[in-house]
Enzyme design. Structure first.
Site, PDB file in Angstrom:
ATOM      1  N   ASP A  13       0.867  -1.178   0.000  1.00 17.72           N
ATOM      2  CA  ASP A  13       0.000   0.000   0.000  1.00 17.72           C
ATOM      3  C   ASP A  13       0.910   1.236   0.000  1.00 17.72           C
ATOM      4  OD1 ASP A  13      -2.088   1.768   0.056  1.00 17.72           O
ATOM      5  OD2 ASP A  13      -3.199   0.733   1.614  1.00 17.72           O
TER       6      ASP A  13
HETATM    7  C1  BGC Z   1      -5.035   3.251   0.289  1.00 19.71           C
HETATM    8  C2  BGC Z   1      -5.241   2.268  -0.837  1.00 19.71           C
HETATM    9  C3  BGC Z   1      -5.047   2.945  -2.161  1.00 19.71           C
HETATM   10  C4  BGC Z   1      -3.699   3.592  -2.196  1.00 19.71           C
HETATM   11  C5  BGC Z   1      -3.376   4.265  -3.492  1.00 19.71           C
HETATM   12  C6  BGC Z   1      -3.788   4.081   0.128  1.00 19.71           C
HETATM   13  O1  BGC Z   1      -3.747   5.121   1.036  1.00 19.71           O
HETATM   14  O2  BGC Z   1      -4.993   2.546   1.506  1.00 19.71           O
HETATM   15  O3  BGC Z   1      -6.510   1.704  -0.728  1.00 19.71           O
HETATM   16  O4  BGC Z   1      -5.204   1.996  -3.185  1.00 19.71           O
HETATM   17  O5  BGC Z   1      -3.656   4.578  -1.170  1.00 19.71           O
HETATM   18  O6  BGC Z   1      -4.141   5.367  -3.727  1.00 19.71           O
END
Ligand code: BGC
Length: 760
Positions: free
Chosen positions: A282
């Site tokens: 993530d």
């Molecule tokens: C979130 C994810 C997301 C990623 C990219 C993160 O902060 O937890 O769900 O896909 O950002 O935007």
């Protein structure tokens, strides 16, 4: 003897070589030409400039610089096709000339927005969910995206967690069905990625929804057994459906951050389930392992890679430290090779080596995005995702009736689009007021502040803008006094035939980084509802929300409650379709609605305990209950009303004794006893009465959505096998233990009828 052994060994090697797939051969050859640094470059993912996330925003030239050095494998968050093209040009001209993969948070539709995933799940309609993901895939791929950060399949039992909005609710079986439908929708049902398919990225692996106390990013304390039985199934189902990639989660599990958790990524996902795609972290999750208290960037990057992580999103841990770690002997080049290979394989499968520009079609962008057809489909989807929680004969409304549309959510387009909507068209979403006023004469009043506390309201409304676009002019909150807003709404209510109060949460109150300790309707809005109730006019509450809310104070005030979540681009139209009876509501809850935040975590598939207490009986000392509140939810999992009524027969089993390898059919007659045709979601639950480990009081194992014309009956058959009766025992073995099982059917998890099945 020795000679023949050598001959057969070389034959084996020959067979192994010649039986290599074209992809393997291609990637072997390509990898042979890459320097170690270029391989590490493939493991690096950055966000596009201007992408709004809670992390850092990369500068365009920084990405371009990295690209020129061959140090970027992919970019995410760019909607602008010109930028994507430029990136691809640079990638192909630089270093090893490997095309980039382009990712995006396409969560519930792309430019055309569907209901938020929690809303979508309440349709219990897997075909519809698959089609919505398909439509999203078509639009995303027409915008140059070939990789979507969805489905989000985190099971959640705690409505305080804002990200409950992004998933399919509290049940692992239903969550698994949804996970499969979404993967099929994004990737297509065959093994080939066409230009309108995108690669799915299942998230957040794993157990992110178990965040303690519902506080986002918090630790997860679950046993492996509870994790496997209560949470892991949707991730596994997505794998079985062929998901191309996974995203590791922010939380820790068993004291190890998920992003470096070998048991989760390598032992379970890869070795046990056979996943052969790649895993991305993530955003900034590798760097966050420093804050978790594991070590410096070099240490956490090495450990993440060794645990099975392939791609680093926005931490610069892999590109920043792995080369050094190899030199120092802390990381093997082979580990980098494995990760690089998996990313190249994904690019190969997406057809990017054949044509790096195959998703960058200006013509498709001009003709396939945000089309009238897609919007019509969004309306259809949203019609199926509204849960009627209460109706004292006031709905459907009469067309032509004078409706006072009131409430802080009534004219708010962004609340229709909901959390994680990055559509350029959010501001055009059809509001509730607009939808209703196209059907009948209306007046509109804002009616109340969103929240009592101006600073908190400013934060949930404008926090992101303040963070990422400082200097943007921001209107003041609470520009008019609450009392004046309420008085205006009341005056309009008095002149109307019926009041439709649009209340609830704006997107800033749910989604990522938006946990709440109080999940009631904000008291300013309740104050408005009380004043409206006092007018004596019929009061319909349309609830916009991203979580199960505590509606205990709202329930007695409303004559009807329709929970519409954030319903998407066509929200206002779809809600009006239901309010005025053009569509008969059929959605059912996929989360329990609590009576009080103090009940959380609240979920229907709980254990019995040694001192069980009936859900709807008052306090009794020395049983598992509260002194001041019932155990049962206000609205149970699986619950939802219709404009017609359904009655259920007892379930009938084809046999009361089933050999463990056999099967049994449970049949139930469902009758539409009302005057309208309707759709009903028929549910089947089991309970394993005695097992070597304790089992939940109820577990959903099958469901069917059936159309039943008024006055008619439909027989619904469910076939169960040992798969449906199995669970992970204490040794984490998947077992079906002979003995007695309760088989229950009904319209929701509370109102079931039961027969007993003996498994021999
Ligand atoms: C979130 C994810 C997301 C990623 C990219 C993160 O902060 O937890 O769900 O896909 O950002 O935007």
């Amino acid at each position: 003897m020795k000679g023949s052994l050598i001959i057969s060994l070389s034959l084996l090697v020959l067979v192994a070589c010649t039986s290599k797939s074209p992809m393997d051969k291609y990637i072997d050859n390509l990898m042979g030409q890459l320097t170690l640094e270029q391989k590490i470059g493939q493991l690096n993912l950055h966000s596009a400039p201007g992408f709004i996330s809670a992390e850092k925003v990369m500068e365009e030239d920084e990405n371009a610089k990295l690209l020129n050095q061959g140090l970027l494998g992919g970019v995410y968050g760019a909607t602008n096709m010109t930028i994507l093209r430029q990136y691809q040009d640079i990638a192909l001209q630089s270093g090893a000339g490997i095309p980039l993969i382009f990712g995006m948070d396409v969560i519930h539709g792309h430019q055309t927005v569907f209901p938020i995933p929690l809303g979508l799940s309440t349709s219990w309609n897997m075909e519809l969910i698959e089609q919505s993901a398909r439509a999203a895939a078509r639009e995303a791929s027409a915008c140059g995206i070939n990789w979507v950060f969805s489905p989000m399949v985190d099971i959640c039992r705690d409505a305080r967690w804002g990200r409950i909005a992004e998933g399919g609710g509290e049940d692992p079986y239903l969550g698994g069905e949804i996970a499969k439908a979404m993967v099929y929708g994004y990737q297509g049902r065959d093994d080939v990625y066409d230009t309108d398919d995108v690669m799915a990225c299942v998230k957040h692996y794993a157990l992110y929804g178990g965040a303690l106390a519902g506080r986002d990013y918090n630790s997860v304390f679950l046993s492996r057994q509870e994790a496997m039985n209560g949470y892991m199934h949707p991730y596994k189902a997505a794998c079985e459906a062929g998901a191309g990639s996974y995203m590791s989660s922010f939380n820790e599990f068993e004291g190890i951050p998920a992003t470096m958790n070998k048991w989760l990524m390598d032992d379970v996902l890869r070795k046990s389930w056979g996943f052969d795609g790649f895993i991305v972290s993530d955003a900034t999750a590798i760097a966050e392992e420093i804050q978790h208290g594991i070590g410096d960037l070099q240490e956490v990057s090495a450990r993440s890679l060794q645990a099975g992580l392939d791609m680093d999103m926005n931490s610069d841990g892999f590109v920043g430290t792995l080369l050094q770690s190899v030199k120092e002997g802390r990381v093997k080049e082979a580990d980098i090779d494995h990760a690089c290979r998996r990313i190249l394989e994904a690019k190969y499968k997406l057809g990017l080596f054949e044509d790096p520009y195959r998703y960058l079609s200006e013509e498709r962008y001009a003709t396939e995005v945000y089309t009238p057809e897609n919007l019509a489909f969004a309306r259809k989807v949203a019609q199926e995702c509204q849960v009627l929680l209460k109706n004292e004969g006031v709905l459907p409304l009469r067309k032509g009736a004078k409706v006072a549309v009131v409430g802080p959510l009534a004219a708010d387009a962004s609340s229709m689009a909901g959390t994680w909507s990055q559509s350029n068209h959010n501001a055009e979403s059809v509001t509730l007021w607009q939808g209703i006023s196209e059907v009948t004469p209306t007046t509109f009043a804002e009616g109340s502040w969103l929240l009592r506390d101006a600073a908190i309201e400013d934060g949930v409304r404008y926090g992101l803008i303040r963070m990422f676009a400082p200097g943007t002019p921001i209107p003041p909150v609470h520009a008019r006094p609450q009392a004046a807003l309420v008085a205006e709404a009341v005056a309009q209510a008095r002149r109307a035939d019926v009041v439709v109060a649009c209340v609830g949460e704006i997107p800033g109150m749910n989604g990522e980084g938006a946990s709440r300790t109080d999940i009631t309707l904000p008291d300013t809005q309740v104050e408005m509802l009380k004043a409206l109730k006092a007018t004596g006019k019929p009061l319909v509450v349309v609830l916009v929300s991203g979580r199960p809310m505590d509606l205990t104070a709202v329930e007695p005030l409303a004559d009807a409650i329709l929970n519409v979540w954030s319903p998407g681009s066509e929200g206002g139209h779809a809600v009006a379709d239901v309010l005025f009876g053009d569509v008969n509501p059929s959605a059912k809850l996929t989360t329990s609605f609590p009576r009080s935040v103090g009940q959380l975590p609240l979920y229907y598939n709980h254990k019995n305990t040694g001192r069980p207490h009936p859900d709807y009986e008052p306090y009794r000392k020395f049983t598992s209950c509260y002194t001041d509140e019932l155990n049962g939810p206000l609205y149970p999992f699986g619950y939802g009303l219709s404009y017609t009524a359904f009655s259920y027969s007892e379930p009938v089993l084809s046999t009361t004794e089933m050999p463990v390898d056999g099967s049994v059919t449970a049949s139930v007659m469902v009758t539409n006893t009302g005057k309208r045709d309707g759709d009903e979601i028929v549910q089947l639950y089991i309970h394993d009465i005695f097992a070597t480990s304790t089992r939940p009081v109820k577990e959903l194992k099958a469901f069917r959505k059936v159309h039943i014309p008024a006055g008619e009956s439909v027989k619904v058959d469910f076939t169960l096998t040992k798969e449906d009766l199995s669970y992970y025992n204490h040794e984490l073995e998947w077992v079906c233990e002979p003995g007695d099982f309760e088989i229950m059917t009904g319209p929701n998890s509370r109102d079931t009828q039961m027969v007993t099945l003996t498994v021999k």
